[in-house]
Scaffold this active site. Sequence first.
Site, PDB file in Angstrom:
ATOM      1  N   ASP A  58       0.875  -1.057   0.019  1.00 32.98           N
ATOM      2  CA  ASP A  58      -0.251   0.151   0.046  1.00 32.98           C
ATOM      3  C   ASP A  58       0.817   1.347   0.063  1.00 32.98           C
ATOM      4  OD1 ASP A  58      -2.250  -1.393  -0.016  1.00 32.98           O
ATOM      5  OD2 ASP A  58      -2.773  -1.371   2.013  1.00 32.98           O
ATOM      6  N   SER A  75      -6.737   2.730  14.021  1.00 38.64           N
ATOM      7  CA  SER A  75      -5.801   2.429  15.394  1.00 38.64           C
ATOM      8  C   SER A  75      -6.130   3.431  16.420  1.00 38.64           C
ATOM      9  CB  SER A  75      -4.441   2.694  14.860  1.00 38.64           C
ATOM     10  OG  SER A  75      -4.092   3.625  14.435  1.00 38.64           O
TER      11      SER A  75
END
Length: 272
Positions: free
Chosen positions: A45, A166
């Site tokens: 990514d 997160s």
Amino acid sequence: MKVSIIANHSEKSRLATERLKALIADTEIQLEEKKPDIVISIGGDGTLLSAFHRYAHMLDEIRFVGIHTGHLGFYTDWRDYELEELVESLLQDEGSSVSYPLLDVTIFFDDQKETQHFLALNECTIKRINRTMVADIFIKEEIFERFRGDGLSVATPTGSTGYNKSVGGAVLHPRVNALQMTQIASLNNRVYRSLGSPIIIANNEWITIDLQAADDYLLSVDQLNLPQSSITSIQYRIADERIHFTSYRHTHFWRRVKDAFIEESPERQGEA
């Protein structure tokens, strides 16, 4: 068709790049860096993010393909052992694509004469390096709250599975044309009262963050870190531009989420 290939520096990516170029050499597909029709990233990514920022000025003209040579990525649909199938798909290309929303970021400075503008595929995060951050948050033109804490992250739906997740943000499907702001370690007391929860902003609204004067801000746009000393405010909205991926093989979003966070991969099962 013209394609550009961008790869990271791993050995697997180098070998995949050499193999892909050899396969393309036997076709009418041309390698073209400046004005490609399709940009192929080889790596993960992070590599695709680099490719996106390199070609961010051409988003209406190009589509992206991601080949992953490591762990499964959210933007990479092909594996390095499927290059023959990918080239065959390129040869049969009919221009179909799937698109994702992007984040439009405008940065204002204390001289009020200059601004900086960025597009983000994942998120933009603002923090202070040495102290907690204080900022007034506006939704459209109306004050929403005064924030104090470590920082703020504003993410796209595709970026919602990254840093946003997160720090407690929600995972949004890319068809939800919205942006999400998540607080990073907010403080709540008699002076500073903030919502404390992620908020999702519709595509006809925008967020403005007015910052307390300081010379130690750190602004991150995707993987780009931009220290700022005279920044006064940041405005976020859904961009007019979108990123386009070829749809030869495009993994369903919730399948990506399941594979990344819930279902144990065959590789890891084999390690048990």
